[in-house]
Design a protein around this motif. Sequence first.
Motif, PDB file in Angstrom:
ATOM      1  N   PRO A  52     -41.942  83.145 -92.452  1.00 42.01           N
ATOM      2  CA  PRO A  52     -42.859  83.351 -91.125  1.00 42.01           C
ATOM      3  C   PRO A  52     -42.977  82.060 -90.275  1.00 42.01           C
ATOM      4  O   PRO A  52     -42.605  81.080 -90.553  1.00 42.01           O
ATOM      5  CB  PRO A  52     -44.036  83.539 -92.006  1.00 42.01           C
ATOM      6  CG  PRO A  52     -43.840  82.827 -93.378  1.00 42.01           C
ATOM      7  CD  PRO A  52     -42.342  82.709 -93.666  1.00 42.01           C
ATOM      8  N   MET A  53     -43.354  82.567 -89.086  1.00 39.67           N
ATOM      9  CA  MET A  53     -43.434  81.679 -88.189  1.00 39.67           C
ATOM     10  C   MET A  53     -44.932  81.997 -87.435  1.00 39.67           C
ATOM     11  O   MET A  53     -45.028  83.006 -86.833  1.00 39.67           O
ATOM     12  CB  MET A  53     -42.326  81.552 -86.981  1.00 39.67           C
ATOM     13  CG  MET A  53     -42.622  80.470 -86.027  1.00 39.67           C
ATOM     14  SD  MET A  53     -41.363  80.635 -84.595  1.00 39.67           S
ATOM     15  CE  MET A  53     -41.958  82.091 -83.853  1.00 39.67           C
ATOM     16  N   PRO A  54     -45.642  80.794 -87.167  1.00 38.49           N
ATOM     17  CA  PRO A  54     -46.860  81.287 -86.577  1.00 38.49           C
ATOM     18  C   PRO A  54     -46.644  80.988 -85.065  1.00 38.49           C
ATOM     19  O   PRO A  54     -45.807  80.459 -84.584  1.00 38.49           O
ATOM     20  CB  PRO A  54     -47.886  80.013 -86.933  1.00 38.49           C
ATOM     21  CG  PRO A  54     -47.062  78.901 -87.460  1.00 38.49           C
ATOM     22  CD  PRO A  54     -45.661  79.683 -88.066  1.00 38.49           C
ATOM     23  N   PHE A  55     -47.163  81.846 -84.310  1.00 32.42           N
ATOM     24  CA  PHE A  55     -47.116  81.861 -82.924  1.00 32.42           C
ATOM     25  C   PHE A  55     -47.714  80.555 -82.053  1.00 32.42           C
ATOM     26  O   PHE A  55     -47.175  80.166 -81.161  1.00 32.42           O
ATOM     27  CB  PHE A  55     -47.793  83.230 -82.306  1.00 32.42           C
ATOM     28  CG  PHE A  55     -47.127  84.274 -82.350  1.00 32.42           C
ATOM     29  CD1 PHE A  55     -45.744  84.411 -83.048  1.00 32.42           C
ATOM     30  CD2 PHE A  55     -47.325  85.243 -81.586  1.00 32.42           C
ATOM     31  CE1 PHE A  55     -44.916  85.547 -83.156  1.00 32.42           C
ATOM     32  CE2 PHE A  55     -46.421  86.676 -81.472  1.00 32.42           C
ATOM     33  CZ  PHE A  55     -45.190  86.455 -82.214  1.00 32.42           C
ATOM     34  N   ASP A  56     -48.555  79.876 -83.002  1.00 28.79           N
ATOM     35  CA  ASP A  56     -49.186  78.814 -82.341  1.00 28.79           C
ATOM     36  C   ASP A  56     -49.982  78.184 -83.477  1.00 28.79           C
ATOM     37  O   ASP A  56     -50.173  78.609 -84.509  1.00 28.79           O
ATOM     38  CB  ASP A  56     -50.068  78.922 -81.161  1.00 28.79           C
ATOM     39  CG  ASP A  56     -51.171  80.075 -81.294  1.00 28.79           C
ATOM     40  OD1 ASP A  56     -51.761  80.079 -82.443  1.00 28.79           O
ATOM     41  OD2 ASP A  56     -51.608  81.245 -80.364  1.00 28.79           O
ATOM     42  N   HIS A  57     -50.801  76.954 -83.110  1.00 32.81           N
ATOM     43  CA  HIS A  57     -51.689  76.200 -83.980  1.00 32.81           C
ATOM     44  C   HIS A  57     -53.297  76.493 -83.838  1.00 32.81           C
ATOM     45  O   HIS A  57     -53.962  75.441 -84.040  1.00 32.81           O
ATOM     46  CB  HIS A  57     -51.349  74.834 -84.095  1.00 32.81           C
ATOM     47  CG  HIS A  57     -49.784  74.497 -84.340  1.00 32.81           C
ATOM     48  ND1 HIS A  57     -49.666  74.866 -85.847  1.00 32.81           N
ATOM     49  CD2 HIS A  57     -48.753  73.564 -84.060  1.00 32.81           C
ATOM     50  CE1 HIS A  57     -48.244  74.565 -86.091  1.00 32.81           C
ATOM     51  NE2 HIS A  57     -47.945  73.697 -85.102  1.00 32.81           N
ATOM     52  N   ASN A  58     -53.370  77.364 -82.999  1.00 31.19           N
ATOM     53  CA  ASN A  58     -54.841  77.802 -82.582  1.00 31.19           C
ATOM     54  C   ASN A  58     -55.393  78.372 -83.955  1.00 31.19           C
ATOM     55  O   ASN A  58     -54.544  79.095 -84.470  1.00 31.19           O
ATOM     56  CB  ASN A  58     -54.881  78.661 -81.551  1.00 31.19           C
ATOM     57  CG  ASN A  58     -54.293  78.154 -80.236  1.00 31.19           C
ATOM     58  OD1 ASN A  58     -54.325  76.924 -80.108  1.00 31.19           O
ATOM     59  ND2 ASN A  58     -53.941  78.782 -79.278  1.00 31.19           N
ATOM     60  N   PRO A  59     -56.635  78.257 -84.157  1.00 26.78           N
ATOM     61  CA  PRO A  59     -57.499  79.003 -84.834  1.00 26.78           C
ATOM     62  C   PRO A  59     -57.360  80.583 -84.836  1.00 26.78           C
ATOM     63  O   PRO A  59     -56.806  81.162 -83.748  1.00 26.78           O
ATOM     64  CB  PRO A  59     -59.036  78.481 -84.967  1.00 26.78           C
ATOM     65  CG  PRO A  59     -59.085  78.194 -83.583  1.00 26.78           C
ATOM     66  CD  PRO A  59     -57.635  77.685 -82.997  1.00 26.78           C
ATOM     67  N   PRO A  60     -57.632  81.426 -85.892  1.00 31.21           N
ATOM     68  CA  PRO A  60     -57.777  82.849 -85.810  1.00 31.21           C
ATOM     69  C   PRO A  60     -58.664  83.393 -84.637  1.00 31.21           C
ATOM     70  O   PRO A  60     -59.576  82.570 -84.355  1.00 31.21           O
ATOM     71  CB  PRO A  60     -58.117  83.395 -87.169  1.00 31.21           C
ATOM     72  CG  PRO A  60     -58.127  82.014 -88.090  1.00 31.21           C
ATOM     73  CD  PRO A  60     -58.182  81.068 -87.269  1.00 31.21           C
ATOM     74  N   TYR A  61     -58.330  84.257 -83.970  1.00 30.41           N
ATOM     75  CA  TYR A  61     -59.076  85.008 -83.160  1.00 30.41           C
ATOM     76  C   TYR A  61     -59.745  86.424 -83.614  1.00 30.41           C
ATOM     77  O   TYR A  61     -59.113  86.903 -84.543  1.00 30.41           O
ATOM     78  CB  TYR A  61     -58.259  85.068 -81.940  1.00 30.41           C
ATOM     79  CG  TYR A  61     -57.196  85.939 -81.767  1.00 30.41           C
ATOM     80  CD1 TYR A  61     -57.115  87.186 -81.414  1.00 30.41           C
ATOM     81  CD2 TYR A  61     -55.891  85.510 -82.216  1.00 30.41           C
ATOM     82  CE1 TYR A  61     -56.224  88.164 -81.311  1.00 30.41           C
ATOM     83  CE2 TYR A  61     -54.931  86.368 -82.347  1.00 30.41           C
ATOM     84  CZ  TYR A  61     -55.180  87.497 -81.915  1.00 30.41           C
ATOM     85  OH  TYR A  61     -53.753  88.517 -81.955  1.00 30.41           O
ATOM     86  N   ALA A  62     -60.630  86.916 -83.013  1.00 31.15           N
ATOM     87  CA  ALA A  62     -61.420  88.129 -82.950  1.00 31.15           C
ATOM     88  C   ALA A  62     -60.572  89.531 -82.306  1.00 31.15           C
ATOM     89  O   ALA A  62     -60.107  88.984 -81.349  1.00 31.15           O
ATOM     90  CB  ALA A  62     -62.725  88.143 -82.539  1.00 31.15           C
ATOM     91  N   HIS A  63     -60.126  90.188 -83.283  1.00 27.35           N
ATOM     92  CA  HIS A  63     -59.186  91.360 -82.896  1.00 27.35           C
ATOM     93  C   HIS A  63     -59.830  92.566 -83.527  1.00 27.35           C
ATOM     94  O   HIS A  63     -59.600  92.755 -84.679  1.00 27.35           O
ATOM     95  CB  HIS A  63     -57.741  91.069 -83.015  1.00 27.35           C
ATOM     96  CG  HIS A  63     -56.761  92.117 -82.738  1.00 27.35           C
ATOM     97  ND1 HIS A  63     -56.646  92.562 -81.577  1.00 27.35           N
ATOM     98  CD2 HIS A  63     -56.201  93.037 -83.519  1.00 27.35           C
ATOM     99  CE1 HIS A  63     -55.691  93.255 -81.478  1.00 27.35           C
ATOM    100  NE2 HIS A  63     -55.260  93.753 -82.823  1.00 27.35           N
ATOM    101  N   HIS A  64     -60.180  93.437 -82.820  1.00 29.14           N
ATOM    102  CA  HIS A  64     -60.779  94.758 -83.271  1.00 29.14           C
ATOM    103  C   HIS A  64     -61.872  94.557 -84.532  1.00 29.14           C
ATOM    104  O   HIS A  64     -61.874  94.834 -85.545  1.00 29.14           O
ATOM    105  CB  HIS A  64     -59.864  95.712 -83.809  1.00 29.14           C
ATOM    106  CG  HIS A  64     -58.631  96.164 -82.729  1.00 29.14           C
ATOM    107  ND1 HIS A  64     -59.581  96.965 -81.725  1.00 29.14           N
ATOM    108  CD2 HIS A  64     -57.510  95.876 -82.631  1.00 29.14           C
ATOM    109  CE1 HIS A  64     -58.311  97.145 -81.062  1.00 29.14           C
ATOM    110  NE2 HIS A  64     -57.199  96.727 -81.283  1.00 29.14           N
ATOM    111  N   ASP A  65     -62.883  93.567 -84.308  1.00 30.42           N
ATOM    112  CA  ASP A  65     -63.968  93.237 -85.111  1.00 30.42           C
ATOM    113  C   ASP A  65     -63.499  92.558 -86.277  1.00 30.42           C
ATOM    114  O   ASP A  65     -64.080  92.533 -87.224  1.00 30.42           O
ATOM    115  CB  ASP A  65     -64.743  94.601 -85.531  1.00 30.42           C
ATOM    116  CG  ASP A  65     -65.462  94.971 -84.232  1.00 30.42           C
ATOM    117  OD1 ASP A  65     -65.736  94.304 -83.259  1.00 30.42           O
ATOM    118  OD2 ASP A  65     -65.581  96.383 -84.230  1.00 30.42           O
ATOM    119  N   GLU A  66     -62.297  91.991 -86.457  1.00 30.00           N
ATOM    120  CA  GLU A  66     -61.756  91.177 -87.591  1.00 30.00           C
ATOM    121  C   GLU A  66     -61.074  89.780 -86.825  1.00 30.00           C
ATOM    122  O   GLU A  66     -60.501  89.826 -85.941  1.00 30.00           O
ATOM    123  CB  GLU A  66     -61.117  91.945 -88.834  1.00 30.00           C
ATOM    124  CG  GLU A  66     -59.987  92.564 -88.179  1.00 30.00           C
ATOM    125  CD  GLU A  66     -59.216  93.343 -89.465  1.00 30.00           C
ATOM    126  OE1 GLU A  66     -59.874  93.357 -90.527  1.00 30.00           O
ATOM    127  OE2 GLU A  66     -58.611  94.278 -88.891  1.00 30.00           O
TER     128      GLU A  66
END
Length: 156
Positions: A52-66
């Motif tokens: 796996p590779m994260p796209f960035d080092h940003n925190p999680p974001y809200a997407h469709h109420d989760e």
Amino acid sequence: MARVRDTFWQRNKFKLSGLLLILPFWYLYQGMYPVFPPALESQQLGPFVVAPMPFDHNPPYAHHDEYVKDFLLTFSKGDVAQVRQAYLNIGHAPLAMDVLQQGESGILHGSRHGQHVHGIAKASFNPSDKIWLTIEDWQGQRYQAVWSLPKELISH
């Protein structure tokens, strides 16, 4: 005929127009040459080897109420066509397959070149959280792998 005052703005407003024409090329360059964090180590899951590779080092974001965190998964061994369903979540334990099947987040999608996933996550990460990948093949066999979260993701 009206006379226009010779002000700084009147003399230089065309330069602002030129700047506005140049800026899209900067964003186009950034879009064509993105910089990603390094991939995590590969792991064997039955017949598959996945990294796996994260796209960035940003925190999680809200997407469709989760909350979700985007990852790219590369299969270096095994045929992606043999995967019936696969899910990724981030937390202290893997989610049950029944829970994962209820929504659209967390499911891998893409091609043999790379699988994209909106990994199910919480609003922020704890040091005890891990990355969990669950794969089910067409014969009903389930495989599971776990990775530690990169330090850069926990610090946010």
